[in-house]
Enzyme design. Structure first.
Site, PDB file in Angstrom:
ATOM      1  N   ARG A 162       0.828  -1.221   0.000  1.00 46.10           N
ATOM      2  CA  ARG A 162       0.000   0.000   0.000  1.00 46.10           C
ATOM      3  C   ARG A 162       0.861   1.271   0.000  1.00 46.10           C
ATOM      4  O   ARG A 162       0.489   2.292   0.579  1.00 46.10           O
ATOM      5  CB  ARG A 162      -0.950   0.029   1.210  1.00 46.10           C
ATOM      6  CG  ARG A 162      -1.967  -1.097   1.251  1.00 46.10           C
ATOM      7  CD  ARG A 162      -2.984  -0.989   0.124  1.00 46.10           C
ATOM      8  NE  ARG A 162      -4.106  -1.870   0.329  1.00 46.10           N
ATOM      9  CZ  ARG A 162      -4.133  -3.162  -0.001  1.00 46.10           C
ATOM     10  NH1 ARG A 162      -3.081  -3.725  -0.586  1.00 46.10           N
ATOM     11  NH2 ARG A 162      -5.213  -3.883   0.237  1.00 46.10           N
ATOM     12  N   SER A 237     -10.651  -0.742   3.353  1.00 43.74           N
ATOM     13  CA  SER A 237      -9.879  -0.864   4.596  1.00 43.74           C
ATOM     14  C   SER A 237      -9.455   0.523   5.052  1.00 43.74           C
ATOM     15  O   SER A 237      -8.781   1.232   4.313  1.00 43.74           O
ATOM     16  CB  SER A 237      -8.604  -1.674   4.367  1.00 43.74           C
ATOM     17  OG  SER A 237      -8.900  -2.963   3.939  1.00 43.74           O
ATOM     18  N   GLU A 333      -4.822   3.720   6.427  1.00 43.01           N
ATOM     19  CA  GLU A 333      -4.436   3.535   5.023  1.00 43.01           C
ATOM     20  C   GLU A 333      -5.017   4.687   4.197  1.00 43.01           C
ATOM     21  O   GLU A 333      -4.454   5.105   3.194  1.00 43.01           O
ATOM     22  CB  GLU A 333      -5.009   2.197   4.524  1.00 43.01           C
ATOM     23  CG  GLU A 333      -4.619   1.838   3.124  1.00 43.01           C
ATOM     24  CD  GLU A 333      -5.551   0.824   2.500  1.00 43.01           C
ATOM     25  OE1 GLU A 333      -6.370   1.210   1.660  1.00 43.01           O
ATOM     26  OE2 GLU A 333      -5.444  -0.360   2.847  1.00 43.01           O
TER      27      GLU A 333
HETATM   28  N1  EPU Z   1     -10.344 -10.820  10.348  1.00 43.15           N
HETATM   29  C1  EPU Z   1     -11.039 -10.873  11.534  1.00 43.15           C
HETATM   30  N2  EPU Z   1     -12.038  -9.964  11.723  1.00 43.15           N
HETATM   31  C2  EPU Z   1     -12.387  -9.043  10.801  1.00 43.15           C
HETATM   32  C3  EPU Z   1     -11.669  -9.005   9.588  1.00 43.15           C
HETATM   33  C4  EPU Z   1     -10.636  -9.903   9.372  1.00 43.15           C
HETATM   34  O1  EPU Z   1     -10.760 -11.691  12.399  1.00 43.15           O
HETATM   35  O2  EPU Z   1     -13.310  -8.286  11.048  1.00 43.15           O
HETATM   36  C5  EPU Z   1      -9.300 -11.825  10.099  1.00 43.15           C
HETATM   37  C6  EPU Z   1      -9.791 -12.849   9.068  1.00 43.15           C
HETATM   38  O3  EPU Z   1     -10.449 -13.904   9.672  1.00 43.15           O
HETATM   39  C7  EPU Z   1      -8.515 -13.289   8.421  1.00 43.15           C
HETATM   40  C8  EPU Z   1      -7.627 -12.079   8.506  1.00 43.15           C
HETATM   41  O4  EPU Z   1      -8.177 -11.220   9.502  1.00 43.15           O
HETATM   42  O5  EPU Z   1      -7.913 -14.323   9.129  1.00 43.15           O
HETATM   43  C9  EPU Z   1      -7.485 -11.364   7.175  1.00 43.15           C
HETATM   44  O6  EPU Z   1      -8.777 -10.966   6.727  1.00 43.15           O
HETATM   45  P1  EPU Z   1      -9.113 -10.727   5.163  1.00 43.15           P
HETATM   46  O7  EPU Z   1      -8.668 -11.880   4.347  1.00 43.15           O
HETATM   47  O8  EPU Z   1     -10.545 -10.315   5.085  1.00 43.15           O
HETATM   48  O9  EPU Z   1      -8.179  -9.571   4.713  1.00 43.15           O
HETATM   49  P2  EPU Z   1      -7.664  -8.261   5.435  1.00 43.15           P
HETATM   50  O10 EPU Z   1      -6.227  -8.437   5.772  1.00 43.15           O
HETATM   51  O11 EPU Z   1      -8.579  -7.873   6.532  1.00 43.15           O
HETATM   52  C10 EPU Z   1      -6.802  -7.244   3.184  1.00 43.15           C
HETATM   53  C11 EPU Z   1      -6.864  -5.933   2.435  1.00 43.15           C
HETATM   54  C12 EPU Z   1      -8.201  -5.800   1.713  1.00 43.15           C
HETATM   55  C13 EPU Z   1      -8.359  -6.967   0.766  1.00 43.15           C
HETATM   56  C14 EPU Z   1      -8.273  -8.272   1.574  1.00 43.15           C
HETATM   57  C15 EPU Z   1      -8.314  -9.483   0.691  1.00 43.15           C
HETATM   58  C16 EPU Z   1      -5.448  -4.397   3.674  1.00 43.15           C
HETATM   59  C17 EPU Z   1      -5.397  -3.213   4.553  1.00 43.15           C
HETATM   60  N3  EPU Z   1      -6.672  -4.824   3.358  1.00 43.15           N
HETATM   61  O12 EPU Z   1      -7.779  -7.201   4.217  1.00 43.15           O
HETATM   62  O13 EPU Z   1      -8.141  -4.613   0.948  1.00 43.15           O
HETATM   63  O14 EPU Z   1      -9.594  -6.903   0.089  1.00 43.15           O
HETATM   64  O15 EPU Z   1      -7.009  -8.305   2.282  1.00 43.15           O
HETATM   65  O16 EPU Z   1      -7.127  -9.581  -0.023  1.00 43.15           O
HETATM   66  O17 EPU Z   1      -4.410  -4.923   3.272  1.00 43.15           O
HETATM   67  C18 EPU Z   1      -8.629  -2.285   0.936  1.00 43.15           C
HETATM   68  O18 EPU Z   1      -7.417  -2.099   0.921  1.00 43.15           O
HETATM   69  O19 EPU Z   1      -9.462  -1.339   0.908  1.00 43.15           O
HETATM   70  C19 EPU Z   1      -9.136  -3.651   1.032  1.00 43.15           C
HETATM   71  C20 EPU Z   1     -10.422  -3.908   1.208  1.00 43.15           C
END
Ligand code: EPU
Length: 337
Positions: A162, A237, A333
């Protein structure tokens, strides 16, 4: 091309925050953009793309330039790859869908990310195991200072998680006008190992997924977790997943052995901020019209009439609560204006 005074930006930011631009102009060609920059050189300027990665906490006392450059074309191809150029003002998701309809591979995992093509390099957008930098070739930009045109190749962009040169070393100096991606025409590298994509495909009995199958799966997953900005104001995010050195992480993990994390190098781990926020008890909490989304705790939402300041206050509460609980700092972010 007309310059308007005192324009509401509510429809120009995906949070749906009411804030005013002192002056506002939409540019539809590079020539118009250069003219505005030259004629208005003494005025402070604010560049607005898709408005999907910013939180407006105040009126903008500047000339807001809305980059509305449209068009896309194939600029080169060989047997295996195609080089596609998109103008900055194209909607990202529509562009991704167009590449998939042509059976061009590489962007399918980034389906349904809000915003415009021109802002994708700024924060090296990514989802489900892919980032812009994986298919990015170059982008063209106009210098605000002297309207000269510069092409940035991938190395010059300094892409990170990012992050890019456009957010750091040369922040506010250039306006990206177009981006070139190199996409596959055959032997597509289908990447479904991240998160729930494989499960989503398996549920549909799809064993050899096409680009469209992957895109549809990503769209279904995102729709189930992430609110549609047209229905509920948000900016994706709000926070970045924090990167913590293994040295600092060891005592945290021994205190919270259930904590999720991903090793990203020999010395660092990345912790999902969504998990931290959920475990801190904040997921789904609402304060007036500002809140933390019920399905994905990384996303802050505007239930209707929240001000930017109210959303910012919630973000600070989240940061403070997570830090007090886990000793981990999480950074925004989203650009806070
Ligand atoms: N998790 C939780 N609770 C929540 C959300 C997530 O426990 O409310 C846990 C999930 O269970 C999982 C882990 O956190 O084990 C990761 O969750 P997820 O795969 O949903 O991805 P993320 O790391 O929360 C990132 C990006 C998203 C992108 C997703 C999928 C960032 C800041 N965010 O989210 O990007 O869609 O991966 O690749 O890196 C964005 O940047 O606007 C965005 C939506």
């Amino acid at each position: 091309m007309e310059i308007y005074n005192n324009i509401s930006l509510k429809n120009y930011n995906t949070f749906g925050i009411e804030a005013k631009a002192q002056q506002f102009v939409a540019v539809h060609t590079i020539a118009e953009l250069k003219t505005v920059l030259a004629e208005q050189h003494s005025k402070p300027k604010f560049i607005l793309g898709g408005g999907s990665n910013m939180l407006l906490t105040q009126d903008i006392k500047a000339l807001v330039i809305h980059v509305d450059l449209k068009g896309k074309q194939i600029i080169n191809e060989d047997d295996d790859f195609v080089w596609v150029e998109s103008m900055a003002g194209e909607n990202w998701h529509e562009f991704v869908l167009w590449t998939i309809s042509q059976d061009f591979g590489g962007l399918e995992n980034m389906s349904l990310i809000p915003g415009n093509v021109g802002t994708t390099p700024v924060q090296n957008i990514g989802a489900y195991g892919t980032e812009i930098k994986d298919t990015f070739v170059s982008c063209e930009a106009v210098a605000i200072k002297d309207q000269s045109i510069k092409v940035f190749n991938k190395e010059e962009c300094n892409f990170g998680y990012r992050e890019s040169i456009f957010k750091n070393e040369i922040k506010d100096q250039y306006i990206i006008t177009s981006v070139v991606f190199k996409l596959s025409k055959r032997n597509h590298k289908i990447s479904i190992s991240y998160g729930d994509i494989a499960a989503e495909l398996a549920q549909k009995n799809i064993t050899t997924p096409s680009l469209k199958n992957v895109s549809d799966a990503v769209i279904a997953i995102r729709r189930s977790k992430l609110p549609d900005p047209k229905e509920l104001g948000n900016s994706g995010s709000f926070f970045k997943n924090p990167i913590v050195s293994k040295k600092d992480f060891a005592p945290i993990l021994s205190k919270f052995p259930d904590m999720k994390y991903y090793e990203i190098s020999d010395t660092e781990v990345k912790v999902p901020a969504g998990w931290l926020i959920e475990q801190a008890g904040l997921k789904g909490k609402r304060y007036g019209d500002a809140g933390i989304h019920k399905n994905q705790a990384l996303v802050l939402v505007n239930y209707g009439t929240a001000t930017g300041q109210e959303i910012l206050d919630v973000s600070k509460l989240v940061q403070k609560t997570v830090y007090e609980r886990f000793g981990i700092k999480i950074d925004a972010e989203v650009n806070i204006i």
